[in-house]
Design an enzyme around this catalytic site. Sequence first.
Site, PDB file in Angstrom:
ATOM      1  N   LYS A 116       0.882  -1.192  -0.133  1.00 38.31           N
ATOM      2  CA  LYS A 116      -0.030   0.055  -0.094  1.00 38.31           C
ATOM      3  C   LYS A 116       0.793   1.241  -0.092  1.00 38.31           C
ATOM      4  O   LYS A 116       0.657   2.090  -0.960  1.00 38.31           O
ATOM      5  CB  LYS A 116      -1.057  -0.168   1.246  1.00 38.31           C
ATOM      6  CG  LYS A 116      -1.755  -1.205   1.180  1.00 38.31           C
ATOM      7  CD  LYS A 116      -2.703  -1.082   2.504  1.00 38.31           C
ATOM      8  CE  LYS A 116      -2.091  -1.237   3.800  1.00 38.31           C
ATOM      9  NZ  LYS A 116      -1.531  -2.594   4.058  1.00 38.31           N
ATOM     10  N   ARG A 139      -0.503  -8.193  13.558  1.00 37.74           N
ATOM     11  CA  ARG A 139      -1.174  -7.436  12.794  1.00 37.74           C
ATOM     12  C   ARG A 139      -1.896  -7.806  11.644  1.00 37.74           C
ATOM     13  O   ARG A 139      -3.003  -7.510  11.156  1.00 37.74           O
ATOM     14  CB  ARG A 139      -0.075  -6.473  12.105  1.00 37.74           C
ATOM     15  CG  ARG A 139       0.427  -5.281  13.290  1.00 37.74           C
ATOM     16  CD  ARG A 139       1.700  -4.606  12.727  1.00 37.74           C
ATOM     17  NE  ARG A 139       2.038  -4.045  11.479  1.00 37.74           N
ATOM     18  CZ  ARG A 139       2.794  -4.064  10.680  1.00 37.74           C
ATOM     19  NH1 ARG A 139       3.930  -4.906  10.941  1.00 37.74           N
ATOM     20  NH2 ARG A 139       2.909  -3.383   9.605  1.00 37.74           N
TER      21      ARG A 139
HETATM   22  P1  ADP Z   1       2.362  -1.791   3.284  1.00 34.87           P
HETATM   23  O1  ADP Z   1       2.111  -0.216   2.924  1.00 34.87           O
HETATM   24  O2  ADP Z   1       1.294  -2.347   2.469  1.00 34.87           O
HETATM   25  O3  ADP Z   1       2.644  -2.182   4.557  1.00 34.87           O
HETATM   26  P2  ADP Z   1       4.864  -1.542   1.704  1.00 34.87           P
HETATM   27  O4  ADP Z   1       4.634  -0.645   0.547  1.00 34.87           O
HETATM   28  O5  ADP Z   1       5.470  -0.585   2.737  1.00 34.87           O
HETATM   29  O6  ADP Z   1       3.473  -2.443   2.391  1.00 34.87           O
HETATM   30  O7  ADP Z   1       5.592  -2.851   0.937  1.00 34.87           O
HETATM   31  C1  ADP Z   1       6.075  -3.844   2.088  1.00 34.87           C
HETATM   32  C2  ADP Z   1       7.688  -4.097   1.656  1.00 34.87           C
HETATM   33  O8  ADP Z   1       7.450  -5.044   0.545  1.00 34.87           O
HETATM   34  C3  ADP Z   1       8.434  -3.233   1.485  1.00 34.87           C
HETATM   35  O9  ADP Z   1       9.797  -3.714   2.049  1.00 34.87           O
HETATM   36  C4  ADP Z   1       8.435  -3.031   0.138  1.00 34.87           C
HETATM   37  O10 ADP Z   1       9.859  -2.479  -0.500  1.00 34.87           O
HETATM   38  C5  ADP Z   1       8.191  -4.361  -0.591  1.00 34.87           C
HETATM   39  N1  ADP Z   1       7.329  -4.544  -1.613  1.00 34.87           N
HETATM   40  C6  ADP Z   1       6.236  -3.675  -2.014  1.00 34.87           C
HETATM   41  N2  ADP Z   1       5.915  -3.797  -3.125  1.00 34.87           N
HETATM   42  C7  ADP Z   1       6.292  -5.076  -3.531  1.00 34.87           C
HETATM   43  C8  ADP Z   1       6.253  -6.012  -4.708  1.00 34.87           C
HETATM   44  N3  ADP Z   1       5.348  -5.733  -5.833  1.00 34.87           N
HETATM   45  N4  ADP Z   1       7.173  -7.010  -4.859  1.00 34.87           N
HETATM   46  C9  ADP Z   1       7.957  -7.263  -3.978  1.00 34.87           C
HETATM   47  N5  ADP Z   1       8.317  -6.508  -2.840  1.00 34.87           N
HETATM   48  C10 ADP Z   1       7.297  -5.378  -2.574  1.00 34.87           C
HETATM   49  P1  AMP Z   2       0.820   0.944   9.086  1.00 36.87           P
HETATM   50  O1  AMP Z   2       1.720   1.962   8.859  1.00 36.87           O
HETATM   51  O2  AMP Z   2      -0.593   1.126   8.160  1.00 36.87           O
HETATM   52  O3  AMP Z   2       1.303  -0.407   8.986  1.00 36.87           O
HETATM   53  O4  AMP Z   2       0.076   1.193  10.319  1.00 36.87           O
HETATM   54  C1  AMP Z   2       0.702   0.999  11.804  1.00 36.87           C
HETATM   55  C2  AMP Z   2      -0.059   1.126  12.875  1.00 36.87           C
HETATM   56  O5  AMP Z   2      -0.796   2.438  13.191  1.00 36.87           O
HETATM   57  C3  AMP Z   2      -1.309  -0.029  13.100  1.00 36.87           C
HETATM   58  O6  AMP Z   2      -0.777  -1.410  13.252  1.00 36.87           O
HETATM   59  C4  AMP Z   2      -2.069   0.789  13.881  1.00 36.87           C
HETATM   60  O7  AMP Z   2      -1.493   0.661  15.400  1.00 36.87           O
HETATM   61  C5  AMP Z   2      -1.926   2.105  13.629  1.00 36.87           C
HETATM   62  N1  AMP Z   2      -3.021   2.445  12.523  1.00 36.87           N
HETATM   63  C6  AMP Z   2      -2.786   2.901  11.299  1.00 36.87           C
HETATM   64  N2  AMP Z   2      -3.916   3.139  10.702  1.00 36.87           N
HETATM   65  C7  AMP Z   2      -5.048   2.896  11.485  1.00 36.87           C
HETATM   66  C8  AMP Z   2      -6.394   2.957  11.631  1.00 36.87           C
HETATM   67  N3  AMP Z   2      -7.080   3.461  10.346  1.00 36.87           N
HETATM   68  N4  AMP Z   2      -7.091   2.618  12.635  1.00 36.87           N
HETATM   69  C9  AMP Z   2      -6.534   2.122  13.899  1.00 36.87           C
HETATM   70  N5  AMP Z   2      -5.028   2.355  14.122  1.00 36.87           N
HETATM   71  C10 AMP Z   2      -4.392   2.566  12.911  1.00 36.87           C
END
Ligand code: ADP
Ligand code: AMP
Length: 218
Positions: free
Chosen positions: A13, A171
Amino acid sequence: VLIVLLGPPGAGKGTQSQLLAQSLGVPKVATGDIFREAIARETPLGVQAKPYLDRGELVPGPITTEMVKSRLQREDCRKGAILDGYPRTVEQARQFDAVLRDIHRGLSKVINIDVPDDELLRRLSGRWTCRKCQSTFHEIFKPSKNVGACDRCGGTLYQRPDDSIEVAQTRLRVYRTRTEPVIAYYQEQGVLVHVDGQQTPDSVLSDILSRVQVVAPS
Ligand code: ADP
Ligand code: AMP
């Protein structure tokens, strides 16, 4: 354009919202980033949210919705935004509908990014995040050019404490029980699109862009 990105932790995301923000010219609004910044600054919001982020649980109550509402009312969001990490419960999705009515906005699309659990854990355990701009890298899938430094802003990279295997598993569990029902909520509204997250980031992006070609600006 107002796009919501749904998907489990590690689905991509953050990666996609940054790419979408660049291509569509609207800001990325990530609730997790806002909480982490508040924690780093030790603001009252940060102090309140920290124990939940530490444990991998959702921050309870209406504060996340209030935060998103005031963020969307800022000048830079007048043409829209890419929401990452919100709404995360059906309750938040309902609150968000009320906010959108209130501020006279509508959702363009909700994108659900699917990735299987074993891949998610590999992504989270190798993720490195920029302290300054929150860009993410991966030690195998997307290494930064200079070790420990962000390609985008030069900031220092760190491993989020909640990306440890124990907290990451919590999570994922929280996602399955609290967030997955949000998919059906938006399916019923007819705005949901599914995208395969197990492709290169560029392919995921072009899949998303091909599905969000909404009405031309008037
Ligand atoms: P989210 O915001 O959904 O938690 P991230 O965008 O931070 O996910 O991505 C999680 C991890 O996976 C990061 O280390 C990122 O560099 C890697 N990543 C993101 N998209 C891809 C993809 N399409 N293929 C492989 N690795 C990815
Ligand atoms: P993320 O960066 O999206 O992985 O979020 C990290 C942490 O922030 C989550 O594990 C929650 O503790 C908190 N958080 C983020 N977005 C929300 C939301 N929409 N509602 C409640 N907690 C959130």
